[in-house]
Design a protein around this motif. Structure first.
Motif, PDB file in Angstrom:
ATOM      1  N   ALA A   1       3.899  -6.897  42.791  1.00  0.00           N
ATOM      2  CA  ALA A   1       3.788  -5.433  42.788  1.00  0.00           C
ATOM      3  C   ALA A   1       4.261  -4.857  41.459  1.00  0.00           C
ATOM      4  N   LEU A   2       5.348  -5.408  40.908  1.00  0.00           N
ATOM      5  CA  LEU A   2       5.846  -4.922  39.619  1.00  0.00           C
ATOM      6  C   LEU A   2       4.852  -5.229  38.504  1.00  0.00           C
ATOM      7  N   ARG A   3       4.206  -6.372  38.585  1.00  0.00           N
ATOM      8  CA  ARG A   3       3.206  -6.717  37.564  1.00  0.00           C
ATOM      9  C   ARG A   3       1.980  -5.808  37.654  1.00  0.00           C
ATOM     10  N   GLY A   4       1.751  -5.237  38.821  1.00  0.00           N
ATOM     11  CA  GLY A   4       0.691  -4.246  38.944  1.00  0.00           C
ATOM     12  C   GLY A   4       1.051  -2.952  38.232  1.00  0.00           C
ATOM     13  N   VAL A   5       2.340  -2.649  38.175  1.00  0.00           N
ATOM     14  CA  VAL A   5       2.815  -1.450  37.471  1.00  0.00           C
ATOM     15  C   VAL A   5       2.820  -1.692  35.958  1.00  0.00           C
ATOM     16  N   ASP A   6       3.262  -2.887  35.566  1.00  0.00           N
ATOM     17  CA  ASP A   6       3.345  -3.215  34.137  1.00  0.00           C
ATOM     18  C   ASP A   6       2.675  -4.570  33.905  1.00  0.00           C
ATOM     19  N   PRO A   7       1.367  -4.562  33.635  1.00  0.00           N
ATOM     20  CA  PRO A   7       0.620  -5.825  33.532  1.00  0.00           C
ATOM     21  C   PRO A   7       0.735  -6.535  32.184  1.00  0.00           C
ATOM     22  N   ARG A   8       1.575  -6.051  31.268  1.00  0.00           N
ATOM     23  CA  ARG A   8       1.683  -6.688  29.958  1.00  0.00           C
ATOM     24  C   ARG A   8       2.145  -8.142  30.100  1.00  0.00           C
ATOM     25  N   PRO A   9       1.423  -9.068  29.484  1.00  0.00           N
ATOM     26  CA  PRO A   9       1.771 -10.499  29.604  1.00  0.00           C
ATOM     27  C   PRO A   9       3.200 -10.811  29.165  1.00  0.00           C
TER      28      PRO A   9
END
Length: 200
Positions: free
Chosen positions: A138-146
């Motif tokens: 879910a957090l990676r959906g908010v901040d998808p930067r690799p």
């Protein structure tokens, strides 16, 4: 529900309440039979390995119930109300302990930890890791930067640690099952501090 299923569930409910109150060693099969209102030997009909199989069933059912409660979709989290969304997840997490069965199962699992099999311990670990992975996703959906992937996994771990510590503090140390008495403002402050790490 068939009568045999009701009888089995009655034994589980009685066993869970007695194990939570007296401990596994302090609860005899006779106590379970008397409290459940069943004839001696009927417990072995439903649980051929006796009290130990009943304990295993209670632990397993409790872990499955907590896993099912926690298995919610955490999609579409947004940066503008992220703290609210994490707190909603916390409330959902807390609900798995906010009834007699959930609370008793939790106490039994903690108190009887030395009796748990490796498989049962792995159920616990996988449940916690599963929720943590959902938070990471879910957090990676908010901040998808690799370049944020590793940091977000750490943030998810910190959030899960806050959840666990709060539950343990309330249920084990304070012996409080009243969610209204919990200082949720403190939980929210901790969550907000952790979420600040996403901005760096």
């Amino acid at each position: 529900m068939k009568k045999s299923d009701q009888q089995r569930q009655n034994i589980i409910d009685v066993g869970r309440a007695l194990f939570a109150k007296n401990g596994y060693a302090g609860t005899s099969t006779r106590m379970i039979n008397e409290q459940a209102g069943i004839a001696e030997g009927l417990l072995y009909y439903y649980f051929p390995q006796g009290k130990r199989q009943l304990l295993d069933t209670i632990v397993h059912d409790g872990i499955v119930a907590r896993r099912n409660t926690a298995a919610i979709q955490l999609q579409d989290w947004h940066a503008d109300n992220l703290a609210d969304q994490v707190m909603t997840l916390f409330h959902t997490f807390w609900q798995s302990f906010d009834n007699d069965a959930g609370y008793q199962s939790f106490l039994i699992t903690i108190r009887e930890r030395p009796l748990l099999s490796a498989e049962q311990s792995q159920w616990l670990i996988s449940t916690i890791e599963g929720v943590q992975e959902q938070i990471t996703t879910a957090l990676r959906g908010v901040d998808p930067r690799p370049e944020q992937r590793e940091r977000l996994a750490t943030i998810a771990q910190l959030i899960m640690s806050i959840f666990q510590r709060t539950v343990y503090d309330e249920l084990l140390i304070r012996d409080s099952r009243n969610p209204a008495a919990m200082d949720r403002a403190d939980v929210r402050r901790e969550i907000c501090l952790v979420l600040e790490l996403m901005k760096k």
